[in-house]
Design a protein around this motif. Structure first.
Motif, PDB file in Angstrom:
ATOM      1  N   TYR A 313       0.867  -1.127   0.132  1.00  0.00           N
ATOM      2  CA  TYR A 313      -0.041   0.036  -0.027  1.00  0.00           C
ATOM      3  C   TYR A 313       0.747   1.225   0.128  1.00  0.00           C
ATOM      4  O   TYR A 313       0.567   2.360  -0.759  1.00  0.00           O
ATOM      5  CB  TYR A 313      -1.118  -0.059   1.168  1.00  0.00           C
ATOM      6  CG  TYR A 313      -2.192  -0.817   1.096  1.00  0.00           C
ATOM      7  CD1 TYR A 313      -3.286  -0.167   0.035  1.00  0.00           C
ATOM      8  CD2 TYR A 313      -2.720  -2.013   1.635  1.00  0.00           C
ATOM      9  CE1 TYR A 313      -4.448  -0.754  -0.265  1.00  0.00           C
ATOM     10  CE2 TYR A 313      -3.841  -2.556   1.419  1.00  0.00           C
ATOM     11  CZ  TYR A 313      -4.677  -1.912   0.392  1.00  0.00           C
ATOM     12  OH  TYR A 313      -5.700  -2.551   0.227  1.00  0.00           O
ATOM     13  N   GLY A 317       0.567   3.755  -2.827  1.00  0.00           N
ATOM     14  CA  GLY A 317       0.168   5.163  -2.515  1.00  0.00           C
ATOM     15  C   GLY A 317       1.219   6.114  -2.889  1.00  0.00           C
ATOM     16  O   GLY A 317       0.877   7.301  -3.393  1.00  0.00           O
ATOM     17  N   PHE A 320       0.957   6.781  -6.788  1.00  0.00           N
ATOM     18  CA  PHE A 320       0.177   7.484  -7.213  1.00  0.00           C
ATOM     19  C   PHE A 320       0.250   9.064  -6.890  1.00  0.00           C
ATOM     20  O   PHE A 320       0.203   9.756  -7.917  1.00  0.00           O
ATOM     21  CB  PHE A 320      -1.241   7.106  -6.207  1.00  0.00           C
ATOM     22  CG  PHE A 320      -2.694   7.711  -6.556  1.00  0.00           C
ATOM     23  CD1 PHE A 320      -3.369   7.266  -7.579  1.00  0.00           C
ATOM     24  CD2 PHE A 320      -2.896   8.806  -5.968  1.00  0.00           C
ATOM     25  CE1 PHE A 320      -4.550   7.825  -7.884  1.00  0.00           C
ATOM     26  CE2 PHE A 320      -4.046   9.461  -6.079  1.00  0.00           C
ATOM     27  CZ  PHE A 320      -4.930   9.044  -7.392  1.00  0.00           C
ATOM     28  N   PRO A 375      -8.849   4.780  -4.949  1.00  0.00           N
ATOM     29  CA  PRO A 375      -7.385   4.562  -5.108  1.00  0.00           C
ATOM     30  C   PRO A 375      -6.475   5.532  -4.364  1.00  0.00           C
ATOM     31  O   PRO A 375      -5.478   5.509  -3.889  1.00  0.00           O
ATOM     32  CB  PRO A 375      -7.078   4.902  -6.488  1.00  0.00           C
ATOM     33  CG  PRO A 375      -8.526   4.456  -7.091  1.00  0.00           C
ATOM     34  CD  PRO A 375      -9.450   4.748  -6.096  1.00  0.00           C
ATOM     35  N   SER A 378      -7.379   4.440  -0.093  1.00  0.00           N
ATOM     36  CA  SER A 378      -6.891   3.069   0.221  1.00  0.00           C
ATOM     37  C   SER A 378      -5.686   3.042   0.772  1.00  0.00           C
ATOM     38  O   SER A 378      -5.402   2.334   1.818  1.00  0.00           O
ATOM     39  CB  SER A 378      -7.461   2.178  -0.707  1.00  0.00           C
ATOM     40  OG  SER A 378      -6.580   2.283  -2.075  1.00  0.00           O
ATOM     41  N   PRO A 379      -4.531   3.764   0.275  1.00  0.00           N
ATOM     42  CA  PRO A 379      -3.204   3.413   1.125  1.00  0.00           C
ATOM     43  C   PRO A 379      -3.234   3.789   2.433  1.00  0.00           C
ATOM     44  O   PRO A 379      -2.373   3.339   3.214  1.00  0.00           O
ATOM     45  CB  PRO A 379      -2.314   4.432   0.297  1.00  0.00           C
ATOM     46  CG  PRO A 379      -3.026   4.498  -1.264  1.00  0.00           C
ATOM     47  CD  PRO A 379      -4.438   4.216  -1.001  1.00  0.00           C
ATOM     48  N   SER A 399      -8.837  -4.475  -3.074  1.00  0.00           N
ATOM     49  CA  SER A 399      -8.467  -3.115  -2.774  1.00  0.00           C
ATOM     50  C   SER A 399      -7.137  -2.794  -3.404  1.00  0.00           C
ATOM     51  O   SER A 399      -6.863  -1.784  -4.091  1.00  0.00           O
ATOM     52  CB  SER A 399      -8.519  -2.611  -1.188  1.00  0.00           C
ATOM     53  OG  SER A 399      -7.963  -1.363  -1.109  1.00  0.00           O
ATOM     54  N   CYS A 403      -6.382  -0.149  -6.359  1.00  0.00           N
ATOM     55  CA  CYS A 403      -5.247   0.901  -6.231  1.00  0.00           C
ATOM     56  C   CYS A 403      -4.383   0.886  -7.206  1.00  0.00           C
ATOM     57  O   CYS A 403      -3.699   1.844  -7.796  1.00  0.00           O
ATOM     58  CB  CYS A 403      -4.602   0.868  -4.816  1.00  0.00           C
ATOM     59  SG  CYS A 403      -3.349   2.043  -4.311  1.00  0.00           S
ATOM     60  N   CYS A 407      -3.158   3.782 -10.099  1.00  0.00           N
ATOM     61  CA  CYS A 407      -1.648   4.151 -10.086  1.00  0.00           C
ATOM     62  C   CYS A 407      -1.066   4.234 -11.636  1.00  0.00           C
ATOM     63  O   CYS A 407      -0.655   5.045 -11.968  1.00  0.00           O
ATOM     64  CB  CYS A 407      -0.577   3.149  -9.159  1.00  0.00           C
ATOM     65  SG  CYS A 407      -0.819   3.411  -7.624  1.00  0.00           S
TER      66      CYS A 407
END
Length: 441
Positions: A313, A317, A320, A375, A378-379, A399, A403, A407
């Protein structure tokens, strides 16, 4: 791919060797430890105040209530700091008619330096309408006043029970009754460890992810802006594709963030385990090992599976947000414009954090479940949910997949903006112009 690794390696080594990396790596664990220990130290110091017992009790009830209150105060203060040096409460029994004169005398005593800190009045209204009066230097201390009211409440209960004919041994048992309530979490797999440890773990993971993404994401933005301002990017782009350059920068900065997170967890765990007992002991709090046990249980709750998911994650994250921030940095020519361009991205991140309280209160609620699938949130939210409550693997894998798709979309969008934006100078582009970059890049 060789050029990708060259860019990623350069980004990693350049940031790891910087002075700020060393400073922040050492400062953040100290800061986190202080956040946990300072409130505990202040609470311990406040609770251990010896002033609450250095008072005069004016007892006009004729029931011995004053002596009972004094006994409860001394018993509750036995475990506090400087308890032996604190003078015991002075109980002065009198009639209702003598009370007014005694209050005036006690007021003058309080006004004298190095004397009593206050006086407590127990009279007929105490027994009939549950009213007590206190005056003193510590009248604004919430902790001391709560302690005093609790002592009167316990003593009053004892008097009432005695009137009803309850045995003294039973009264003493009721008056001295204290409860301990260890919290144990139970999920579908059985006992899942301490409930408090789960809260520590969930919040800790969320805070570390948020800080890493903000700190290193901003570094990516500033790095892109610096390369554009110094026109270094024009030279580099002549030998490597812009998409590969962007991917290498994000990968290198992400590796730096991952390295720093591991060091933060290790250093903070060491400080909490070894410093917490010393700090709490200096405040006069009894060292029961509960605090360090909570920290140990928290780290113990970090299973290999949870650790791997947290790392995934974090990487997703970071990719992203760092991609979008790099795109924002490539669009503008100054630090001020870069901060404005990055605001929409930061709103996504900070907006997700605003729901953390709702997730902590109800980690299986609708808000927590919805945010676990978006997205941009969720991280932060999903690792926190996993620390607070059990989450099924289908939900976790789904999830992560959503995500990852987010990304891909963010990198695709950022690469198209980055490709054109790094070679554009002059006025700040409008949204329509950025849309053209995306369409024609």
């Amino acid at each position: 791919m060789d050029k990708f690794w060259v860019v990623a390696k350069r980004e990693y080594l350049e940031r790891v060797r910087s002075r700020w990396f060393v400073v922040m790596t050492l400062f953040v664990p100290v800061f986190i430890t202080a956040i946990f220990l300072i409130p505990a130290w202040v609470t311990a110091r406040s609770a251990s105040s010896a002033a609450a017992v250095n008072i005069v009790i004016l007892d006009a009830t004729g029931t011995g209530l004053g002596h009972r209150v004094a006994a409860v105060l001394m018993r509750d203060s036995a475990s506090t700091a400087n308890a032996d040096a604190a003078p015991p409460p002075q109980v002065r029994e009198m009639s209702q008619a003598q009370l007014s004169i005694a209050e005036d005398s006690a007021t003058h005593e309080v006004m004298r330096p190095k004397s009593i800190v206050g006086y407590l009045v127990l009279d007929d209204s105490t027994m009939s309408s549950r009213r007590i009066l206190y005056a003193g230097r510590n009248a604004s201390s919430i902790v001391d006043m709560d302690k005093l009211k609790s002592a009167v409440r316990q003593a009053f209960t004892g008097v009432m029970l005695e009137r009803e004919g309850v045995k003294p041994a039973t009264i003493a048992l009721i008056s001295n009754l204290s409860l301990t309530m260890p919290l144990t979490r139970i999920d579908e797999r059985g006992r899942g460890g301490s409930g408090q440890a789960a809260i520590f773990l969930g919040i800790g993971i969320g805070v570390l992810l948020l800080m890493s993404i903000i700190f290193h994401g901003q570094n990516v933005l500033r790095g892109v802006l610096e390369e554009k301002s110094t026109r270094v990017a024009e030279v580099v782009i002549s030998s490597i594709k812009p998409e590969m350059l962007l991917a290498g920068k994000v990968a290198g900065a992400g590796a730096v963030g991952l390295t720093q997170q591991v060091l933060w967890i290790a250093i903070a765990g060491y400080l909490m385990t070894n410093i917490a007992p010393i700090v709490l002991k200096s405040a006069g709090a009894p060292i029961t090992g509960a605090g360090t046990a909570a920290v140990g249980a928290s780290l113990g709750g970090l299973t290999i599976g949870l650790f791997v998911v947290v790392v995934l994650y974090f990487l997703l994250g970071f990719i992203f947000y760092a991609s979008l921030l790099a795109a924002a940095g490539s669009m503008v020519n100054s630090e001020q414009d870069a901060q404005q361009a990055a605001m929409p991205v930061m709103y996504l991140l900070i907006g997700s954090w605003l729901f953390v309280n709702s997730v902590i209160v109800n980690p299986t609620g609708s808000i927590a479940r919805v945010l676990s699938w978006l997205p941009f949130s969720s991280p932060i939210i999903m690792p926190m949910r996993m620390g607070l409550s059990p989450v099924g693997w289908p939900s976790i894998i789904g999830s992560l997949a959503v995500c990852a798709l987010g990304c891909v979309g963010a990198v695709w969008l950022a690469a198209r903006i980055y490709r054109v934006g790094m070679l554009m100078y002059g006025k700040k582009p409008s949204l329509a112009e950025v849309a053209k970059w995306v369409r024609y890049a």
